[in-house]
Design a protein around this motif. Sequence first.
Motif, PDB file in Angstrom:
ATOM      1  N   LEU A  13       5.383 -47.318  13.145  1.00 46.94           N
ATOM      2  CA  LEU A  13       4.057 -46.741  12.919  1.00 46.94           C
ATOM      3  C   LEU A  13       4.046 -45.289  13.399  1.00 46.94           C
ATOM      4  N   PRO A  14       3.776 -44.300  12.515  1.00 48.60           N
ATOM      5  CA  PRO A  14       3.757 -42.894  12.942  1.00 48.60           C
ATOM      6  C   PRO A  14       2.544 -42.604  13.831  1.00 48.60           C
ATOM      7  N   VAL A  15       2.799 -41.993  14.992  1.00 42.47           N
ATOM      8  CA  VAL A  15       1.731 -41.643  15.925  1.00 42.47           C
ATOM      9  C   VAL A  15       1.854 -40.150  16.243  1.00 42.47           C
ATOM     10  N   ILE A  16       0.796 -39.399  15.941  1.00 42.99           N
ATOM     11  CA  ILE A  16       0.736 -37.972  16.267  1.00 42.99           C
ATOM     12  C   ILE A  16      -0.067 -37.824  17.562  1.00 42.99           C
ATOM     13  N   MET A  17       0.526 -37.218  18.577  1.00 47.31           N
ATOM     14  CA  MET A  17      -0.120 -37.078  19.878  1.00 47.31           C
ATOM     15  C   MET A  17      -0.761 -35.693  20.012  1.00 47.31           C
ATOM     16  N   ILE A  18      -1.945 -35.640  20.635  1.00 42.64           N
ATOM     17  CA  ILE A  18      -2.649 -34.382  20.899  1.00 42.64           C
ATOM     18  C   ILE A  18      -2.596 -34.128  22.399  1.00 42.64           C
ATOM     19  N   THR A  19      -2.151 -32.945  22.763  1.00 42.79           N
ATOM     20  CA  THR A  19      -1.944 -32.654  24.179  1.00 42.79           C
ATOM     21  C   THR A  19      -2.594 -31.338  24.583  1.00 42.79           C
ATOM     22  N   GLY A  20      -3.018 -31.262  25.835  1.00 38.76           N
ATOM     23  CA  GLY A  20      -3.495 -30.011  26.390  1.00 38.76           C
ATOM     24  C   GLY A  20      -2.310 -29.128  26.757  1.00 38.76           C
ATOM     25  N   HIS A  21      -2.605 -27.885  27.110  1.00 40.95           N
ATOM     26  CA  HIS A  21      -1.543 -26.906  27.372  1.00 40.95           C
ATOM     27  C   HIS A  21      -0.590 -27.365  28.467  1.00 40.95           C
ATOM     28  N   GLY A  22      -1.127 -27.985  29.508  1.00 40.20           N
ATOM     29  CA  GLY A  22      -0.270 -28.366  30.627  1.00 40.20           C
ATOM     30  C   GLY A  22       0.470 -29.666  30.430  1.00 40.20           C
ATOM     31  N   ASP A  23       0.279 -30.312  29.291  1.00 37.50           N
ATOM     32  CA  ASP A  23       0.865 -31.638  29.085  1.00 37.50           C
ATOM     33  C   ASP A  23       2.044 -31.626  28.128  1.00 37.50           C
ATOM     34  N   VAL A  24       2.611 -30.456  27.861  1.00 36.89           N
ATOM     35  CA  VAL A  24       3.722 -30.381  26.909  1.00 36.89           C
ATOM     36  C   VAL A  24       4.917 -31.239  27.356  1.00 36.89           C
ATOM     37  N   PRO A  25       5.321 -31.206  28.658  1.00 34.07           N
ATOM     38  CA  PRO A  25       6.417 -32.091  29.069  1.00 34.07           C
ATOM     39  C   PRO A  25       6.112 -33.572  28.779  1.00 34.07           C
ATOM     40  N   MET A  26       4.846 -33.948  28.945  1.00 40.04           N
ATOM     41  CA  MET A  26       4.455 -35.324  28.644  1.00 40.04           C
ATOM     42  C   MET A  26       4.577 -35.600  27.139  1.00 40.04           C
ATOM     43  N   ALA A  27       4.226 -34.599  26.323  1.00 39.38           N
ATOM     44  CA  ALA A  27       4.340 -34.753  24.874  1.00 39.38           C
ATOM     45  C   ALA A  27       5.804 -34.892  24.456  1.00 39.38           C
ATOM     46  N   VAL A  28       6.682 -34.154  25.116  1.00 39.66           N
ATOM     47  CA  VAL A  28       8.116 -34.275  24.833  1.00 39.66           C
ATOM     48  C   VAL A  28       8.601 -35.686  25.170  1.00 39.66           C
ATOM     49  N   GLU A  29       8.099 -36.227  26.275  1.00 39.36           N
ATOM     50  CA  GLU A  29       8.440 -37.607  26.641  1.00 39.36           C
ATOM     51  C   GLU A  29       7.914 -38.579  25.585  1.00 39.36           C
ATOM     52  N   ALA A  30       6.722 -38.283  25.043  1.00 40.79           N
ATOM     53  CA  ALA A  30       6.163 -39.126  23.976  1.00 40.79           C
ATOM     54  C   ALA A  30       7.067 -39.124  22.750  1.00 40.79           C
ATOM     55  N   MET A  31       7.638 -37.974  22.436  1.00 41.84           N
ATOM     56  CA  MET A  31       8.572 -37.887  21.302  1.00 41.84           C
ATOM     57  C   MET A  31       9.801 -38.751  21.561  1.00 41.84           C
ATOM     58  N   ARG A  32      10.248 -38.753  22.829  1.00 43.11           N
ATOM     59  CA  ARG A  32      11.406 -39.586  23.171  1.00 43.11           C
ATOM     60  C   ARG A  32      11.092 -41.064  22.990  1.00 43.11           C
ATOM     61  N   ILE A  33       9.858 -41.447  23.313  1.00 46.41           N
ATOM     62  CA  ILE A  33       9.439 -42.848  23.170  1.00 46.41           C
ATOM     63  C   ILE A  33       9.322 -43.231  21.696  1.00 46.41           C
ATOM     64  N   GLY A  34       8.987 -42.247  20.846  1.00 47.88           N
ATOM     65  CA  GLY A  34       8.893 -42.565  19.429  1.00 47.88           C
ATOM     66  C   GLY A  34       7.700 -41.987  18.709  1.00 47.88           C
ATOM     67  N   ALA A  35       6.992 -41.031  19.345  1.00 44.72           N
ATOM     68  CA  ALA A  35       5.885 -40.368  18.653  1.00 44.72           C
ATOM     69  C   ALA A  35       6.417 -39.616  17.431  1.00 44.72           C
ATOM     70  N   PHE A  36       5.610 -39.510  16.381  1.00 47.24           N
ATOM     71  CA  PHE A  36       6.023 -38.814  15.162  1.00 47.24           C
ATOM     72  C   PHE A  36       6.092 -37.309  15.422  1.00 47.24           C
ATOM     73  N   ASP A  37       5.089 -36.784  16.137  1.00 47.96           N
ATOM     74  CA  ASP A  37       5.053 -35.362  16.482  1.00 47.96           C
ATOM     75  C   ASP A  37       3.886 -35.168  17.446  1.00 47.96           C
ATOM     76  N   PHE A  38       3.702 -33.939  17.939  1.00 50.66           N
ATOM     77  CA  PHE A  38       2.553 -33.679  18.790  1.00 50.66           C
ATOM     78  C   PHE A  38       1.953 -32.326  18.458  1.00 50.66           C
ATOM     79  N   LEU A  39       0.661 -32.202  18.776  1.00 48.95           N
ATOM     80  CA  LEU A  39      -0.085 -30.955  18.563  1.00 48.95           C
ATOM     81  C   LEU A  39      -0.643 -30.502  19.899  1.00 48.95           C
ATOM     82  N   GLU A  40      -0.465 -29.223  20.203  1.00 53.26           N
ATOM     83  CA  GLU A  40      -0.982 -28.678  21.453  1.00 53.26           C
ATOM     84  C   GLU A  40      -2.322 -28.017  21.194  1.00 53.26           C
ATOM     85  N   LYS A  41      -3.329 -28.357  22.018  1.00 51.48           N
ATOM     86  CA  LYS A  41      -4.653 -27.738  21.898  1.00 51.48           C
ATOM     87  C   LYS A  41      -4.581 -26.284  22.362  1.00 51.48           C
TER      88      LYS A  41
END
Length: 444
Positions: free
Chosen positions: A77-105
Amino acid sequence: MTQAMKIAIVDDEKDMRQSIGQWLALSGFDTETFASAEEALSQLNGDYPGIVVSDIKMPGMDGMQFLRKLKGVDSALPVIMITGHGDVPMAVEAMRIGAFDFLEKPFSPDRMTELAKKATQARRLTLDARVLRKELSDGSALMNKLIGSSPVMERLKEDILDLGQADGHVLIEGETGTGKTLIAHALHAVGARASKKFVLISCAAYDEDALARRLFGPSEQDEPIPAMEEARGGTLVLEDIEALSTTLQARLLTAINEQGNPSETRIIAICNLQDEGKTCESELRADLFYRLAALRITVPPLRQRGEDILTLFTRLSEQFSDEYGCDAPQISAQEAAQLLQAPWPGNVRQLINIAERAVLQNRRGTGTITSLLMADTEETEPAMTTEGKPLKEFVEAFERMLIDNTMRRHKGSIVSVMDELCLPRRTLNEKMAKYGLSRSDYLS
């Protein structure tokens, strides 16, 4: 009709989820919003026809926990994550888990739309592949794909059911485009091996060394395990069996003899020889041919299937009209006769192409079936088969098609069909009984 893709938007901030939802809706997506991960999980399952857009920072279950839960429900299931500026490392971890991509606010709405399109396309491919796998493991679904009630098709269906239950190797012969690979799938699906591996190899798609490795091994790095091993206990389908070199024919015969009987691996060989004067028997060594042809199916060409041609054309036209969002073409008696008389050198594959082009023509309001048949042969008149058919066959085939199409259009309303075709009820009932048509098949 292809199912519309959904987008589930999960964010605890009402303004954010509404603005994302409105923008994606304006971009043509079907959206639904959830105020929490817990609420979304109660509605999402492994067959969810769409994707998920989720914030990372949420009270209760946060986006990372939510992502892990979703991957447990459906890893694809593709999951696009939305992250705040300070959460980019967390978004990278989400990609490792299997997120489709992420968008930074703050993110660009156009970038959101672009990612949503890519993710929904990926989801559609995944769901389509699942449907195909299910169909290829469902004997009844596969048999339903063998449309037609002509004597040769009824005989073919009986052969599939009989030989599917048998255990010998099978040789499938027939002209190009007749559906030989579909029949191989059906033979596997209706038999005792339906739950076992089904491995299909095109012998013409490899050079000799690569084919030897693919069939018998040893495999090189990153290559799949040898097909004879991969299909053990199940079915190995060898398309273009005539393309096997004499060396590989000998190795295949040895492999068959070593397993002793088909109970280990059943081989279905498909012969696609088109050259005049050549046959599968003439191209294979005799001992291999007779091992593979223990059981045999010859698929009838389309030109021998009578009114099946019109039935197939109608079904295909309906499918393409759903796909393109337009009406299916209504064909005249003359066009029906031309379809029945065409030689169909490309068989069902050619008919599929004609039906799709006819629907596209009808959408534009130009062209005829006659012009399509002539374009296929580059002749000034539609080509006709030399296999003569009596006039009665043409008349009955067109009459059956006309009643069938009208019943479908009016969703089984007898009164509407009587009015359109100017037939009294008794006559309509008699003709439907004659052609094996039942009102219940057309009710919505």
